[in-house]
Design an enzyme around this catalytic site. Structure first.
Site, PDB file in Angstrom:
ATOM      1  N   HIS A   1      14.370   0.070  -3.866  1.00 49.23           N
ATOM      2  CA  HIS A   1      12.973   0.417  -3.659  1.00 49.23           C
ATOM      3  C   HIS A   1      12.408  -0.373  -2.587  1.00 49.23           C
ATOM      4  CE1 HIS A   1       8.697  -0.703  -5.505  1.00 49.23           C
ATOM      5  NE2 HIS A   1       8.537   0.136  -4.783  1.00 49.23           N
TER       6      HIS A   1
ATOM      7  N   ASN B   1       6.043  -0.190   0.967  1.00 49.87           N
ATOM      8  CA  ASN B   1       5.241   0.387   2.069  1.00 49.87           C
ATOM      9  C   ASN B   1       4.331  -0.557   2.664  1.00 49.87           C
ATOM     10  OD1 ASN B   1       3.887   2.411   3.325  1.00 49.87           O
ATOM     11  ND2 ASN B   1       2.331   2.905   1.743  1.00 49.87           N
TER      12      ASN B   1
ATOM     13  N   ASN C   1       6.364  -4.541  -8.815  1.00 51.08           N
ATOM     14  CA  ASN C   1       5.184  -3.804  -9.194  1.00 51.08           C
ATOM     15  C   ASN C   1       4.813  -4.145 -10.678  1.00 51.08           C
ATOM     16  OD1 ASN C   1       4.402  -2.393  -6.921  1.00 51.08           O
ATOM     17  ND2 ASN C   1       6.154  -1.031  -7.090  1.00 51.08           N
TER      18      ASN C   1
END
Length: 195
Positions: free
Chosen positions: A48, A51, A98
């Protein structure tokens, strides 16, 4: 697992070959489920990237239930060799970062909706008070309100944890076409107070 996920896994398996691990950087899919679609689930793991990937150093190496520890070690080495900082995480919705970030951002949206402060003041308070480089509403606009809604909805459906349930204002903004930076309409735009 859906047909698209199974097909993506098949394509990645062919590309990666038998001797290589299949590493898939898809946030919304549990790697343990995806691993069942490849010939050797023990060689399946997730990467993962955050960004924007060229600027963000951390990469979560996601180990599925079936992942061989040697595969994890190989991905940690690979990640370090490309100049990133690997963090090994368990295969759960949202992985680690996250999973921590989504409830926080949901709370920020609710605080904004409750009119605790303006968007500018919320972002300034977090930047200066917590030492973050971006305020949370700036971050949401960068991520994309539609992306955050999809991520929180997926995490909520997978866990039934109310911390992941998208706040009503988020759903309304996405329905109104306010997606953040990608279309110039989000929390940090001139339309900010036109709730």
């Amino acid at each position: 697992m859906g047909r698209e996920s199974r097909r993506a896994s098949q394509v990645l398996t062919v590309v990666a070959g038998v001797a290589l691990s299949t590493a898939l950087g898809v946030f919304f899919y549990i790697k343990t489920d995806l691993a069942t679609a490849v010939p050797d689930p023990s060689r399946f793991a997730g990467l993962h990237f955050f960004n924007p990937a060229p600027l963000m150093r951390v990469v979560e190496v996601v180990r599925a239930l079936q992942t061989d520890p040697e595969v994890v070690r190989g991905l940690v080495t690979f990640t370090a060799e490309i100049g990133k900082d690997p963090v090994v995480v368990k295969d759960r919705p949202g992985f680690l970062v996250n999973r921590l970030l989504m409830p926080y951002l949901n709370d920020v949206i609710q605080a904004y909706d409750d009119e605790l402060a303006s968007a500018d003041d919320i972002d300034t308070a977090v930047r200066l008070g917590l030492g973050h480089r971006l305020g949370p509403l700036e971050l949401l606009d960068l991520i994309g309100l539609d992306v955050h809604r999809h991520a929180t909805s997926s995490a909520y459906e997978a866990t039934l944890d109310p911390r992941f349930a998208p706040p009503p204002l988020l759903a309304q903004m996405v329905a109104a076409g306010r997606h953040g930076v990608k279309n110039g309409r989000g929390f940090r735009t001139p339309e900010e107070d036109s709730r």
